[in-house]
Scaffold this active site. Structure first.
Site, short mmCIF file in Angstrom:
data_model
loop_
_atom_site.label_atom_id
_atom_site.label_comp_id
_atom_site.label_asym_id
_atom_site.label_seq_id
_atom_site.Cartn_x
_atom_site.Cartn_y
_atom_site.Cartn_z
N HIS A 38 0.85 -1.20 0.00
CA HIS A 38 0.00 0.00 0.00
C HIS A 38 0.88 1.24 0.00
O HIS A 38 1.57 1.51 0.98
CB HIS A 38 -0.89 -0.05 1.26
CG HIS A 38 -1.88 1.07 1.37
ND1 HIS A 38 -2.76 1.17 2.42
CD2 HIS A 38 -2.14 2.13 0.57
CE1 HIS A 38 -3.51 2.26 2.26
NE2 HIS A 38 -3.15 2.86 1.15
N GLU B 131 -2.03 -1.49 -3.57
CA GLU B 131 -3.14 -0.84 -2.86
C GLU B 131 -2.96 0.66 -2.90
O GLU B 131 -1.86 1.16 -2.64
CB GLU B 131 -3.15 -1.26 -1.39
CG GLU B 131 -3.68 -2.64 -1.16
CD GLU B 131 -3.76 -2.96 0.32
OE1 GLU B 131 -3.57 -2.05 1.16
OE2 GLU B 131 -3.99 -4.11 0.65
N THR C 274 -6.16 1.10 7.57
CA THR C 274 -7.36 1.29 6.74
C THR C 274 -8.56 0.83 7.56
O THR C 274 -8.80 -0.36 7.71
CB THR C 274 -7.22 0.48 5.44
OG1 THR C 274 -5.94 0.76 4.88
CG2 THR C 274 -8.29 0.86 4.45
N GLU D 241 -12.68 -6.90 -2.34
CA GLU D 241 -12.01 -7.48 -1.17
C GLU D 241 -12.86 -7.12 0.04
O GLU D 241 -13.09 -5.94 0.32
CB GLU D 241 -10.59 -6.93 -1.03
CG GLU D 241 -9.89 -7.54 0.18
CD GLU D 241 -8.39 -7.35 0.19
OE1 GLU D 241 -7.77 -7.29 -0.90
OE2 GLU D 241 -7.84 -7.26 1.30
#
Ligand code: PXP
Length: 249
Positions: A47, A74, A105, A155
């Site tokens: 990410h 990500e 997140t 996801e």
């Protein structure tokens, strides 16, 4: 009958967190990613946050050059990240919500409210050949919106399920697991490929790995922590074993 093999994406963000805590050049997330591949990861997840608190642009360059398995990139739905993704064209892009003040997140993406913008945002990524995934809560409204905007994958956010487990709120954990179970089937029925992740540990992975529609799990923080005690390769191998066991393989 055993279920199909579940892919394991190893998220190496927190190798970079340790490196950045001292501003050193080590530990190197690219080295961790290569070791993860050898230990049975089917892909690597990273990410690149807007504030670059862990993974850096140079890490992404290194991962793109070094990996033999697919990179799942990500990113937040910003113009800067879109340009970076289009430059690298990783195998997969996972769109996540991002707030500067959050520790991780925290929730899924609010797709339903931003459908138009997100549809335009992901179109060039799809055209560039990236498999687009949207990170969302187990919520029918969000799943329907993800399908409408043209995402190939969702996801499902397993963070709430894992938090309830860790806090000993087992009724709420089971209710969240039931929601994840129903929504995995619902999303699959709409033609979406279903992945899951966030907060998974050895204690919480198996009920999620047993969901037949789930094709991939993305796991990071726990594995990097467990690597302190076992080493990275054995930590990943044990997760792989638990996932396979849950699939009856
Ligand atoms: N999936 C997504 C979309 C994520 O944002 C994260 C965390 O970066 C993960 C999976 C992995 O979560 P964890 O590090 O808690 O295993």
């Amino acid at each position: 009958m055993p279920l199909g093999k579940l892919r394991l994406g190893v998220n190496i963000d927190h190798v970079a967190t340790v490196r950045n805590a001292r501003g050193s050049a080590y530990p190197d997330p690219v080295r961790a990613a290569k070791l993860a591949e050898q230990a049975g990861a089917d892909g690597i997840t990273a990410h690149l946050r807007e504030d670059r608190r862990h993974i850096s642009d140079t890490d992404i360059d290194g991962l793109m050059a070094a990996l033999t398995t697919p990179l799942n990139f990500e990113m937040a739905a910003t113009a800067e990240m879109q340009a970076i993704a289009l430059r690298h064209r990783p195998h997969a892009v996972c769109i996540v919500p991002e707030k500067r003040e959050e520790r991780t997140t925290e929730g899924g993406l609010e797709v339903a409210r931003e459908e138009n913008r997100l549809a335009h945002f992901i179109a060039p990524l799809r055209e560039a050949g990236c498999r687009v995934s949207i990170f969302i809560a187990a919520d029918a409204r969000q799943i329907e919106a993800a399908a409408r905007i043209g995402a190939q994958v969702i996801e499902l956010h397993t963070g709430a399920y894992c938090d309830f487990h860790a806090e000993g709120h087992f009724d709420q954990r089971d209710a969240e697991l039931a929601r994840l179970t129903d929504m995995a089937a619902y999303a699959h029925g709409l033609g979406l490929e279903v992945h899951a992740g966030h907060g998974l540990t050895y204690d919480t992975v198996q009920p999620i790995a047993a969901l037949p529609e789930v094709m991939e799990l993305n796991i990071g923080h726990f594995l990097i922590g467990e690597a302190i005690f076992r080493g990275l390769a054995p930590a990943i191998a044990e997760m792989r074993r638990l996932m396979d066991e849950a699939r009856g393989r």
